[in-house]
Enzyme design. Structure first.
Site: not given
Length: 714
Positions: A359-366, A114, A175, A45
């Site tokens: 920013p890598l925090s050590g948690g699961i999200d980052s 369309k 579509c 489309e």
């Protein structure tokens, strides 16, 4: 007797307003289609402009440039000899339409606008286009002078028509029309149309593909016929990722399916089908014959004096119909590994970026965000080794390497374009710091490990000097407002440091001719919904690949990635307690996300789904959960959870107005700017709804049970 014909559909990675690039990808798809012997080619489309131009569709320049590109396509002799179905916007009698242009040998056969426009969720087509509300009606359309010179035509049909060749009949759908209760293909099939094309700009959502494929297969299962589905693929400039999956089906069976996630800019899917199968399938259903004979809709047939199936193909014993195959679906954790990774790749290569900073925090999200970047690097290496010239040229450009360099593994690419940083404070634990360091090592990112206590102390000291007051944490006797302020200082300073390092790390590393890095956010959809983040903290970034993904799905993804990507370190992230680490850790206290929020991530997903997808306010949500959660929870407990969710959702709505643009992957995304349009100043107590909830709770408690069928609540 067989009546064989080869047909082509495609996935194209188009980019909004990239007229020349879009033209070249269309030309490449036509070349490949002809090379494979196809007699009909259908594309996505609005493929000439890119689907996601948004308010650029209101600009007349866009229509001029569309015709200029279209003219260059159809006058090219290499595009002749095949029936073309190409998508672009068209102005007809000063009205904007989303159209398909069907042509053969440089001659436009007709323009099909369309009929039913997508106008909910992420889509705003009624803002840009007008639907063609004249079923089976055709008008004259005067071609622009630049096209008249190319085709030698002045007037072509415009409207709801079909193409009749000497051996078959072809109709076009676009579509959204597939998703409507009375899709155009139904009436077209009853009027003898055997081949349907569908050109789409359909985006990826987790667990959505099965619905799309089911609609395609059921269309030809009920009506008989051949269905060609084409789709855009890639990030064309916004929050959506169009996930391709071009498909060809016949009589409810899949005979060809393209990939859903890929770094290929052009993917052509072909199949050889037997039209006699369509005729036999339809003729075997007597009720269909009765409906066809009574159908009031008769389409104008634009006649083409040519057979699409050549005589040699029809009687060649070595040409056979394509075999049936099972429809293919990725698991949700695979979708997370592939979709956001492709989106990130398109973003970095098209913005001429130097790389990403996280920013890598050590948690699961980052952690999940970092692993998605790792997945992107893996896909780039795979495509490079398979000879994808476009990917190889792009990765050389991004990595600032010469024309002879080829990446040997994902870690080598990450070492050049991916930068991570652990921004520790006295509230950070050794475990989170260690996990961040080890993860960065195994995925190959350039990692910085720092302590920012001195920066935090400077800000708090400044406040103390200016006001004479020193805030202290709640566990040391401070108030709730002091406690929040001290947490927010750390969170917001991390955002400032993230942009500082993103701008200067390439310079520190001596990377020449480089700009800054794009900062990645890592707030998941549940935290965004609940507002469990600090406004303008390190959740504020340039883009966020997980902002539309739930914590539950992220955990499944990390578990999958630990095995699939051979990253055992990820198991440690799965078992760690989610925590912001913004308060001091003592022998008796460790901050916990779910305790802070007053609800679990699983509950947040349920609240989000009921609020957005099932359109529940507080009262109707409470009634639904009363059915689902009783007797595990009492009516009073359910009422408290619902009220608490809506209170914090409401008081934090303002955060969604500035939320980082996120990859859209979930139906209950709270994205304020495109998807979830709600006011950001509302009464968070919802007093009337709360009153009705309290009445139900009181009635349940007085009767000792809750029978909703006999409730007498006004």
């Amino acid at each position: 007797m067989s009546h064989l014909i080869t047909l082509a559909t495609c996935n194209l990675n188009q980019w909004a307003l990239d007229f020349e690039g879009n033209r070249d990808r269309i030309l490449e798809s036509i070349r490949i289609s002809k090379e494979k012997g196809a007699k009909l080619r259908v594309g996505p489309e609005l493929e000439i402009t890119g689907y996601g131009c948004l308010d650029h569709f209101l600009e007349n320049d866009l229509y001029l440039h569309s015709w200029e590109m279209y003219g260059q396509i159809i006058k090219n002799p290499e595009t002749h000899g095949i029936l073309l179905d190409i998508g672009m916007p068209v102005l007809h009698r000063n009205v904007r339409y989303n159209c398909r242009l069907l042509s053969l040998d440089g001659e436009i056969l007709f323009v099909r606008p369309k009929i039913w426009l997508a106008n909910d969720g992420n889509y705003r087509e009624m803002r840009f286009f007008t639907p063609w509300m004249k079923p089976a009606v055709v008008e004259d359309f005067t071609l622009p002078p630049i096209i008249q010179k190319v085709t030698g035509q002045t007037i072509v049909p415009f409207g709801d028509a079909v193409i009749s060749t000497l051996d078959t009949c072809i109709g076009a759908e676009t579509c959204e029309e597939l998703f409507t209760p009375q899709s155009p293909h139904i009436a077209m099939s009853l009027d003898g149309v055997e081949i349907f094309t569908n050109s789409s700009g359909s985006h990826h959502e987790l667990r959505k593909l099965n619905k799309r494929l089911d609609l395609i297969l059921s269309a030809t299962r009920r009506c008989g016929g051949v269905y060609l589905y084409a789709n855009q693929r890639g990030c064309d400039g916004d929050r959506l990722y169009y996930d391709g999956c071009a498909l060809i089906s016949i009589n409810g069976r899949v005979v060809a399916q393209g990939s859903q996630f890929s770094l290929k800019d052009v993917e052509v899917v072909t199949a050889t089908v037997d039209l006699e199968e369509v005729r036999s399938y339809r003729a075997s259903v007597m009720s269909r014959g009765s409906q066809a004979s009574l159908s009031p809709v008769k389409y104008k047939r634009v006649k083409v004096a040519r057979e699409l199936a050549s005589q040699s193909d029809r009687f060649d014993p070595y040409v056979a119909p394509s075999s049936d195959r099972d429809a293919f679906y990725h698991k949700p954790e695979e979708e997370i590994a592939l979709g956001p990774a492709c989106w990130l790749w398109d973003y970095i290569r098209r913005c001429n970026g130097t790389g990403y900073f996280l920013p890598l925090s050590g948690g699961i999200d980052s952690c999940a965000t970092a692993v998605i970047v790792h997945s992107m690097c893996r896909m780039v290496v795979k495509e490079s080794k398979e000879g994808n010239v476009q990917v190889l040229n792009d990765v050389r450009k991004i990595c600032r390497m010469d024309e002879n360099w080829e990446p040997k593994d994902a870690q080598e690419i990450a070492g050049k374009i991916f930068h991570t940083c652990f921004m520790g404070t006295e509230n950070s634990s050794k475990d989170t710091r260690q996990r961040s360091r080890e993860l960065s090592k195994v995925i190959g990112s350039y990692h910085v490990d720092l302590n920012m206590d001195s920066v935090v102390s400077s800000v708090t000291s400044l406040f103390e000097v200016a006001t004479g007051k020193k805030p202290i944490y709640k566990i040391f006797g401070g108030s709730q407002i002091e406690n929040l302020a001290l947490q927010n200082i750390q969170a917001r300073l991390r955002m400032v440091l993230a942009y500082l390092f993103a701008q200067l790390l390439p310079w520190v590393r001596g990377i020449k001719n480089s700009g800054g890095l794009l900062v990645l956010g890592s707030a998941n959809v549940d935290e965004c919904l609940r507002g469990y983040l600090t406004k303008y903290d390190c959740s504020s970034a340039d883009i966020n690949p997980i902002g539309g993904i739930s914590k539950t799905d992220l955990k499944r993804f990390i578990d999958y990635a630990s095995r699939e990507f051979d990253l055992p370190i990820l198991k440690e992230f799965l078992t760690a307690t989610p925590t912001a680490e913004l308060e001091p850790i003592t022998n008796d206290y460790v901050q916990s996300d779910e305790i802070d929020m007053g609800m679990t991530y699983e509950e947040l997903s349920i609240f989000g789904y009921l609020r957005k997808v099932e359109k529940c306010g507080p009262y109707s949500m409470f009634l639904k959960l009363l059915h689902q959660w009783s007797p595990k929870l009492t009516p009073a407990q359910i009422a408290e959870k619902v009220k608490r969710f809506f209170f914090f959702y409401a008081i934090n709505r303002h955060k969604q107005t500035v939320i980082t643009p996120s990859y859209h992957a979930e139906q209950y995304s709270p994205d304020d700017n495109r998807f979830d349009l709600r006011p950001f100043l509302i009464n968070p107590r919802f007093p009337w709804a709360a009153h009705k909830i309290d009445q139900v709770v009181k009635q349940c408690e007085s009767e000792g049970k809750c029978d909703l069928d006999v409730m007498t609540v006004d």
